[in-house]
Design an enzyme around this catalytic site. Structure first.
Site, PDB file in Angstrom:
ATOM      1  N   LEU A 160       0.834  -1.352   0.020  1.00  0.00           N
ATOM      2  CA  LEU A 160       0.025   0.018   0.081  1.00  0.00           C
ATOM      3  C   LEU A 160       0.821   1.301   0.087  1.00  0.00           C
ATOM      4  O   LEU A 160       2.078   1.153   0.214  1.00  0.00           O
ATOM      5  CB  LEU A 160      -1.009  -0.002   1.050  1.00  0.00           C
ATOM      6  N   PRO A 161       0.313   2.424  -0.503  1.00  0.00           N
ATOM      7  CA  PRO A 161       1.150   3.456  -0.624  1.00  0.00           C
ATOM      8  C   PRO A 161       1.562   4.268   0.813  1.00  0.00           C
ATOM      9  O   PRO A 161       2.629   4.719   0.457  1.00  0.00           O
ATOM     10  CB  PRO A 161       0.081   4.555  -1.389  1.00  0.00           C
ATOM     11  N   LYS A 166      15.512  -0.490   4.263  1.00  0.00           N
ATOM     12  CA  LYS A 166      14.769   0.139   2.958  1.00  0.00           C
ATOM     13  C   LYS A 166      15.184   1.534   3.090  1.00  0.00           C
ATOM     14  O   LYS A 166      15.774   1.975   2.000  1.00  0.00           O
ATOM     15  CB  LYS A 166      13.254  -0.186   2.748  1.00  0.00           C
ATOM     16  N   LYS A 203       9.170  10.842  -1.255  1.00  0.00           N
ATOM     17  CA  LYS A 203       8.281  10.048  -0.172  1.00  0.00           C
ATOM     18  C   LYS A 203       9.594   9.249   0.771  1.00  0.00           C
ATOM     19  O   LYS A 203       9.163   9.543   2.051  1.00  0.00           O
ATOM     20  CB  LYS A 203       7.429   9.528  -0.761  1.00  0.00           C
TER      21      LYS A 203
END
Lengths: 305, 305, 305, 305
Positions: D80-81, D177, D252
């Site tokens: 999901l974003p 990440k 982001k």
């Protein structure tokens, strides 16, 4: 300081020794005219024929080269774009050379040494204030040089400005200039980031400016020259960033500040970042716009979402 | 704004409804005492016994928990270090909760929503001014909330400060606070870099400050709170950076500014770099020193050459 | 390229023309010895008597000045700290001057012009690789100059290094050197920030390095020269940052990169910030430590909390 | 690690327990199809009808909500974003929830706590590799969670990727990440500044890339994904920056890195500046272009001089 300058002003103007003037651009043209108005005969030079003609019409004698200017006078004012141009100016032994260009302080020091060897007094005297202040004769001159050089120069500089400040030895006029402009360049980006963030957080721009100006964030860029359109009248931000002090010129001055920082081993993290931001803006077409257009540059560009 | 606040001040103080106060640290302790002095009976809470005893001696009633504070009053002032503490404050239905903490604007908005569901009016009202201003009752309150909430809060806030400014909807008080402090944090580093560079270039620090303050580099940090020792009396830089606003607290506020920038997608290149500089300073032992000690941090450390 | 250099190496060494060598510091001393070992008689100069004696013992002839070096040879290698030293080197008409110093590319270009007027061939040939690579004769030379200058220089440079790369016209050797070091300086800070953040987030340092090195974050600084103590053996970070390439030297190279950026109007936001970080480190006593000590500089200092 | 993953892969695929999959965007769609191909029946959900239809055609069962997905299975994959979407995912007691989204590590930790209270095992498993790697089933999964959770998840993750790395406790997958992507974001700007500067200094771009890649400036961004058009084939820079990893997505991820830095008090001067640069690029219309377009952003814009 202002009092001192004023005293010099009253006793100094209206004398009749011919003065040389090299560099008649946006700033220099107005400065030369103010010397003429105060009664000083001028001999002038510029690379642009148009600029020469404008001064000729105002009453100046026109020379064919900087050397020709220097050959007939013992007082020379220079107002040139880069160090490389200033280095080419030579004057007669016994002369006073007042360099109003904004250049590297170390170049001013080299100029002064070479001048001293020839019996020439050199002062660096860069200005604060833009084209309108040059036109209205209300510039501030920051002068570096020996006490007697400062006093001799004040006679002429006070005809073109309202403040003539003695900063210290040769090079300190440039130092003061680039220090001020580095801080100005930083503050303007800081105000722009802050206004943009505040608006996105729901604050009215005028309200935010009012709060900053009554608080510890207050600075010249928030009070006198706010970069957000509509907050103040009569500033570039309310005229699509036309006029004022171009981002490309600010980039040049911050480049001089970076050279000085590197040679003196002074850390300037925000000064270097401000330099980079104005350079990027200039690369993106903001070079001719007033440097307060950094507000617009930081905003989200509607058409480009 | 000041006039409006003054009006509220005159009509508002000296009434007798009991007020709750949660958080009695360096700032909150002084603020609570000022409410007492103006005639408001207080019930107070703090995690520190010492802080509680100080207020007890000043005449306040002491509670055993925030909940106990809230159970007996309908007006509560909170002055807490972090969002997490503020989230734990709950008050009775029909109450007015005035949160003077500096926290994330979005947390204020969530608090206000939760409050509204319970019939509570919430305003965010962070302060400008340090410990001395808190002691002297001359803080500035930046208030976010509905008009009636602002008016109701002004009665109490005006007893602790000289300006009570209505910034807009809930969260805008926080927004104004972090905007101001971001600009302050940037300006202070900018002035420090500039003073250090100028001195290395041969300028006298007082002379340089004078020139900046009559020019476009002028800002609160150069004029009122100059970070270079010896330029101004009575500021932290002339007292080995003791007192004042610690670099760790500035780091916290700039962290809030960064969160707000990220969530609103506002670019803040200098704000983010200022945040990082104060963080590095804090990691190097400057956390408790006034944030103007960035001047010292940037200087070459003599003993370490 | 390596093949070409190897070819030159085989045909070129063991000849007997006497070579001049100016600058016998940490790097130059080893380089000169390698030329001696390959059979070239040397005449050398350095400001330090100790350095001269070391080379004398190794078999070199000692001169009393750079001019004396140049008077007896037609091939001169220079390895000097700053542009100002390089500018003072003069050689006989018809000579080949190979400058291995790291200096401003524009100074190399000026040197080459002056050299050409006197019938001298000038190449800039800065090196990549540290003191150990100099000792072992495995440096990389980045050569700027005309094709024939490159070929003539390769005879000598290949005796001191394993790669002799022709980068283009005069100045491009320096350009390649400062480009590489700017990127290296940025990457090392990036890896240091990343390792420090990851550890604070709960990652094991070796695990994190492994993940980065199999992913898109991989770089020389993470793989070969990791700045986090304990991740790799035999690198400065596992020896208290002793040896290696000092932060002060990195600061100097990034200063050259900044000058080049300013003169070519190239934006380098991270390059300028890296420059400032190493300068601040140097001011705080890290100048002699390997530049990878930026990892330590960014960490919270335990004793200073 | 790869060996371990491979082992799991061989023993794990081709089983028949039904799996839930929530989030079928550019990445999730491919990942879900790979699970189907390996023989796992799927029940899926996405807000987009088109995405649902694509999976329906591929053989998946379609649910009307995330809750409906969760009601029928005990293994759920989410992709999901944003954190806000992940927070809404709930699964049955006794389930395994594998969240492949890139979100704040602290949100993963909160999710894991809430999950544990309900007897659910939660692992964070963000991916490295883009859309093509998702399609080809060669992603790398960085997994945070308890050992048994990692082992259970590996059965499914290894059907969608070639590496399934156990990073440590819950949240460390996210940590790895964002650490990698922070370093990647920095390196890419560093390479772009360096290539642009080198070209302006007269170096051929391919030559410069070759020198960097044999030297200490070498990194993934210079070797594998060079941002300068024409240096490498088959990368976004040679296709007008189409495809690849958009600057808005990099922004982001760097925002998540900044949040993590602030909450752990880790200084990240270059990480924060990289974040700001990608944000400014995104505001100027580069959001959908590959993040290596920072090279183009930094260049002087010809039409805008």
């Amino acid at each position: 300081m202002a009092a001192q300058a004023t005293k010099v002003l009253q006793s100094g103007c209206n004398k009749a020794a011919k003065v040389g003037f090299i560099g008649l651009g946006n700033m220099g043209g107005h400065m030369a005219k103010n010397l003429l108005k105060k009664g000083y005969p001028l001999v002038v030079y510029d690379v642009s024929k148009d600029n020469l003609n404008t001064l000729k019409e105002a009453g100046a004698e026109v020379a064919g080269s900087p050397a020709e200017v220097a050959s007939g006078v013992t007082k020379v004012v220079s107002m040139l774009p880069e160090s490389s141009h200033v280095k080419q100016v030579t004057v007669k032994s016994g002369s006073l050379l007042m360099d109003c260009s904004t250049i590297d302080p170390s170049v001013s020091q080299v100029m002064a040494s070479l001048a001293a060897e020839k019996g020439v007094t050199f002062v660096d005297a860069p200005v604060s204030g833009g084209v309108n202040a040059a036109r209205d004769g209300i510039l501030t001159f920051m002068v570096g040089g020996p006490e007697d050089g400062y006093e001799a120069a004040s006679e002429y500089l006070s005809c073109m400005g309202k403040n003539v400040v003695h900063c210290g030895a040769v090079g300190t006029g440039q130092a003061a200039k680039i220090c001020n402009n580095m801080l100005l360049g930083i503050s303007m980006i800081g105000v722009s980031e802050t206004m943009n963030l505040g608006i996105k957080l729901g604050l009215d721009p005028k309200m935010l400016a009012k709060i900053l100006n009554m608080s510890s964030g207050r600075c010249w860029s928030s009070e006198v020259y706010n970069p957000c359109p509509g907050v103040l009248d009569g500033v570039p931000s309310s005229n699509n960033y036309k006029g004022g002090f171009g981002a490309a010129l600010m980039t040049k001055d911050l480049g001089l500040a970076q050279s000085a920082s590197t040679s003196t081993k002074s850390p300037t993290p925000l000064g270097s970042m401000a330099h980079q931001m104005y350079r990027i803006m200039t690369n993106h077409g903001y070079g001719e716009k007033d440097f307060s257009s950094v507000f617009k540059f930081l905003q989200e560009q509607e058409g480009k979402k």
